[in-house]
Design a protein around this motif. Structure first.
Motif, mmCIF file in Angstrom:
data_model
loop_
_atom_site.group_PDB
_atom_site.id
_atom_site.type_symbol
_atom_site.label_atom_id
_atom_site.label_comp_id
_atom_site.label_asym_id
_atom_site.label_seq_id
_atom_site.Cartn_x
_atom_site.Cartn_y
_atom_site.Cartn_z
ATOM 1 N N ASN A 108 64.113 21.341 19.106
ATOM 2 C CA ASN A 108 62.713 21.418 18.681
ATOM 3 C C ASN A 108 62.615 21.421 17.159
ATOM 4 O OD1 ASN A 108 59.980 21.734 18.458
ATOM 5 N ND2 ASN A 108 59.923 23.816 19.275
ATOM 6 N N ILE A 109 62.672 20.222 16.576
ATOM 7 C CA ILE A 109 62.514 20.105 15.122
ATOM 8 C C ILE A 109 61.041 20.161 14.734
ATOM 9 C CG2 ILE A 109 62.276 17.596 14.874
ATOM 10 C CD1 ILE A 109 64.447 17.814 12.634
ATOM 11 N N GLY A 110 60.173 20.236 15.743
ATOM 12 C CA GLY A 110 58.724 20.316 15.497
ATOM 13 C C GLY A 110 58.205 21.724 15.304
ATOM 14 N N VAL A 111 59.110 22.699 15.144
ATOM 15 C CA VAL A 111 58.692 24.090 14.942
ATOM 16 C C VAL A 111 57.777 24.228 13.728
ATOM 17 C CG1 VAL A 111 59.546 26.387 14.262
ATOM 18 C CG2 VAL A 111 60.615 25.177 16.149
ATOM 19 N N ALA A 112 58.044 23.446 12.680
ATOM 20 C CA ALA A 112 57.224 23.523 11.462
ATOM 21 C C ALA A 112 55.767 23.171 11.760
ATOM 22 C CB ALA A 112 57.778 22.592 10.392
ATOM 23 N N GLY A 113 55.548 22.135 12.553
ATOM 24 C CA GLY A 113 54.188 21.736 12.913
ATOM 25 C C GLY A 113 53.513 22.757 13.800
ATOM 26 N N GLN A 114 54.270 23.329 14.729
ATOM 27 C CA GLN A 114 53.734 24.368 15.618
ATOM 28 C C GLN A 114 53.397 25.634 14.827
ATOM 29 O OE1 GLN A 114 57.216 24.264 18.110
ATOM 30 N NE2 GLN A 114 56.835 22.069 18.371
ATOM 31 N N TYR A 115 54.218 25.916 13.833
ATOM 32 C CA TYR A 115 53.958 27.035 12.922
ATOM 33 C C TYR A 115 52.659 26.780 12.153
ATOM 34 C CZ TYR A 115 54.972 30.465 9.213
ATOM 35 O OH TYR A 115 54.903 31.515 8.328
ATOM 36 N N CYS A 116 52.462 25.527 11.709
ATOM 37 C CA CYS A 116 51.230 25.132 10.999
ATOM 38 C C CYS A 116 50.000 25.365 11.871
ATOM 39 C CB CYS A 116 51.285 23.654 10.622
ATOM 40 S SG CYS A 116 51.826 23.376 8.944
ATOM 41 N N ILE A 117 50.084 24.928 13.111
ATOM 42 C CA ILE A 117 48.959 25.108 14.040
ATOM 43 C C ILE A 117 48.669 26.592 14.223
ATOM 44 C CG2 ILE A 117 48.198 24.771 16.431
ATOM 45 C CD1 ILE A 117 48.138 22.209 14.784
ATOM 46 N N GLY A 118 49.716 27.393 14.332
ATOM 47 C CA GLY A 118 49.545 28.846 14.457
ATOM 48 C C GLY A 118 48.841 29.439 13.259
ATOM 49 N N ILE A 119 49.186 28.946 12.053
ATOM 50 C CA ILE A 119 48.520 29.407 10.824
ATOM 51 C C ILE A 119 47.036 29.065 10.868
ATOM 52 C CG2 ILE A 119 48.333 29.091 8.318
ATOM 53 C CD1 ILE A 119 51.353 28.437 8.320
ATOM 54 N N GLY A 120 46.744 27.786 11.134
ATOM 55 C CA GLY A 120 45.360 27.312 11.108
ATOM 56 C C GLY A 120 44.469 28.030 12.104
ATOM 57 N N ILE A 121 44.951 28.177 13.330
ATOM 58 C CA ILE A 121 44.129 28.801 14.377
ATOM 59 C C ILE A 121 43.956 30.291 14.124
ATOM 60 C CG2 ILE A 121 43.943 29.273 16.849
ATOM 61 C CD1 ILE A 121 43.451 26.342 16.046
ATOM 62 N N SER A 122 45.021 30.980 13.722
ATOM 63 C CA SER A 122 44.916 32.427 13.483
ATOM 64 C C SER A 122 43.952 32.728 12.336
ATOM 65 C CB SER A 122 46.295 33.036 13.200
ATOM 66 O OG SER A 122 46.875 32.470 12.040
ATOM 67 N N LEU A 123 44.019 31.929 11.255
ATOM 68 C CA LEU A 123 43.131 32.158 10.114
ATOM 69 C C LEU A 123 41.690 31.743 10.427
ATOM 70 C CD1 LEU A 123 45.357 31.076 7.084
ATOM 71 C CD2 LEU A 123 44.684 33.386 7.742
ATOM 72 N N TRP A 124 41.517 30.656 11.167
ATOM 73 C CA TRP A 124 40.165 30.218 11.511
ATOM 74 C C TRP A 124 39.473 31.240 12.409
ATOM 75 C CZ3 TRP A 124 37.000 26.384 9.887
ATOM 76 C CH2 TRP A 124 35.825 26.176 10.631
ATOM 77 N N THR A 125 40.176 31.732 13.423
ATOM 78 C CA THR A 125 39.577 32.709 14.349
ATOM 79 C C THR A 125 39.287 34.034 13.641
ATOM 80 O OG1 THR A 125 41.819 33.273 15.095
ATOM 81 C CG2 THR A 125 40.551 31.730 16.467
ATOM 82 N N ALA A 126 40.096 34.335 12.606
ATOM 83 C CA ALA A 126 39.889 35.579 11.855
ATOM 84 C C ALA A 126 38.745 35.447 10.854
ATOM 85 C CB ALA A 126 41.175 35.977 11.139
ATOM 86 N N LEU A 127 38.759 34.370 10.066
ATOM 87 C CA LEU A 127 37.816 34.237 8.958
ATOM 88 C C LEU A 127 36.481 33.604 9.353
ATOM 89 C CD1 LEU A 127 40.392 33.014 6.284
ATOM 90 C CD2 LEU A 127 39.357 35.285 6.415
ATOM 91 N N ALA A 128 36.496 32.693 10.311
ATOM 92 C CA ALA A 128 35.258 32.012 10.718
ATOM 93 C C ALA A 128 34.579 32.711 11.892
ATOM 94 C CB ALA A 128 35.549 30.562 11.076
#
Length: 384
Positions: free
Chosen positions: A95-115
């Motif tokens: 799974n070399i796509g961990v970086a992208g999955q990590y990115c999605i985790g960042i975006g969703i966690s911050l959006w649900t928190a801040l928006a």
């Protein structure tokens, strides 16, 4: 009796794995020190000492505890990214796509928190679920179209990064002028991870939270799932040979997709547990986070063992954090990143080191047994 126990330790695969991991770390440190000597020989010993000491650089006990807490907080996502890589690898997928999955985790966690101002546990669940779905895309392509997961993962990394950049370019979550997200503490305090008093143990470090025990718990759970459950057996069997697994009645396609989804979920969890501490904002980026790629090295330095990954993840972060304390008049703080990179690179030769260590131990055993045989032959002759 004691000699037998010592021999059993030397003969164990665990001991050889630990020894090869330590050797990798020493190689990185020694090469890093040589580079420091080339740059500035006079101040090189102090610089390498500061990097290795990290929080021990401070004399004040309060500061030592505070920066130990900082190191632990920043080690959490690295550990979880390592476990994400490990989980997929144990199941036969890279799974070399961990970086992208990590990115999605960042975006969703911050959006649900801040928006949306959701509570912290819902932010985590959303991030984990979306990262799992994102990883499942690579699993679906592998299962139904036989697309190599490495190629799919690399493509999804960049798509994920750009999606998060676009998502974050919103005045509800980001200071567009600075291109960084707002503080969660100021915008949505209930979205912050609870500390449960752990911060007090580290000189009132407000960033130390339940993320640390959760990361350890995840490592233990992954160890149990892979080694002690039917599901873990099926996932590993499918990874070793999906045709044989299918012949045995296992659902090979389901297992491939599930493996990638669980791996992505762990990466998304790492992102949420880090960014929901409010230790740093997300900034619009043109490069994929290195956390996902560093997780590969952490997984292999930890000898693909979830418990070993905890220690290797902390060690890499310890070195990286220590670099921030060196004297910038003589060295660039990124020299610590260079040392970490060398350690990461040396991980590629880890199995070679382990093989050589095993050969040396076996050779020593043969020599000892041969010497013991000669002494036994001499004993009867002397008695006669």
């Amino acid at each position: 009796m004691a000699d037998k126990k010592i021999k059993a330790i030397f003969d164990s695969d665990t001991f050889r794995s630990i020894l090869s991991a330590v050797f990798c770390a020493l190689v990185g440190i020694i090469i890093g020190f040589i580079i420091l000597l080339i740059i500035n020989a006079e101040h090189a010993p102090k610089a390498i000492s500061v990097i290795l000491k990290n929080f021990l650089y401070y004399r004040n006990n309060g500061k030592k505890l505070y920066y130990l807490g900082q190191t632990l907080v920043k080690a959490v996502p690295l550990i979880l990214c390592g476990i994400a890589v490990l989980f997929a690898y144990k199941s036969g997928l890279f799974n070399i796509g961990v970086a992208g999955q990590y990115c999605i985790g960042i975006g969703i966690s911050l959006w649900t928190a801040l928006a949306w101002h959701l509570p912290w546990w819902l932010c985590i669940l959303c991030a984990v679920f979306c990262a799992a779905l994102w990883a499942a895309i690579a699993g679906l392509l592998k299962a139904f179209c036989n697309v190599n997961e490495v190629i799919a993962g690399i493509m999804l990394n960049w798509i994920g990064l750009y999606l998060v950049n676009v998502l974050m370019q919103n005045e509800a979550v980001m200071n567009v002028g600075k291109s960084e997200t707002f503080s969660i503490a100021a915008t949505s305090p209930r979205s912050l991870l609870p500390t449960l008093g752990l911060g007090k143990l580290f000189h009132d470090n407000q960033y130390v939270s339940i993320a640390i025990p959760i990361a350890i718990l995840v490592a233990v759970l992954v160890e149990i799932i892979l080694k002690k459950t039917i599901l873990g057996y099926e996932l590993r069997a499918t990874g070793l040979n999906k045709n044989a697994a299918k012949y045995a009645g296992m659902k090979d396609k389901r297992n491939l997709i599930l493996t990638m989804a669980v791996s992505g979920a762990i990466a998304g969890l790492g992102a949420a547990l880090f960014y929901l501490t409010d230790i740093q904002p997300w900034k619009t980026s043109s490069t994929v986070p290195a956390m996902g790629f560093n997780g590969i090295a952490v997984a292999f330095l930890g000898e693909l063992n979830p418990i070993g990954v905890i220690f290797s993840g902390y060690f890499i972060q310890h070195i990286t954090q220590g670099g921030s304390f060196i004297d910038t008049k003589y060295f660039n703080p990124q020299i610590a990143d260079l040392i970490s990179s060398i350690i990461i690179y040396s991980c590629a030769f880890m199995f070679l080191f382990k093989t050589q260590i095993s050969k040396l131990i076996e050779r020593k055993k043969k020599t000892d047994s041969a010497a013991a045989g000669k002494s036994e032959q001499k004993a009867p002759v002397e008695q006669a």
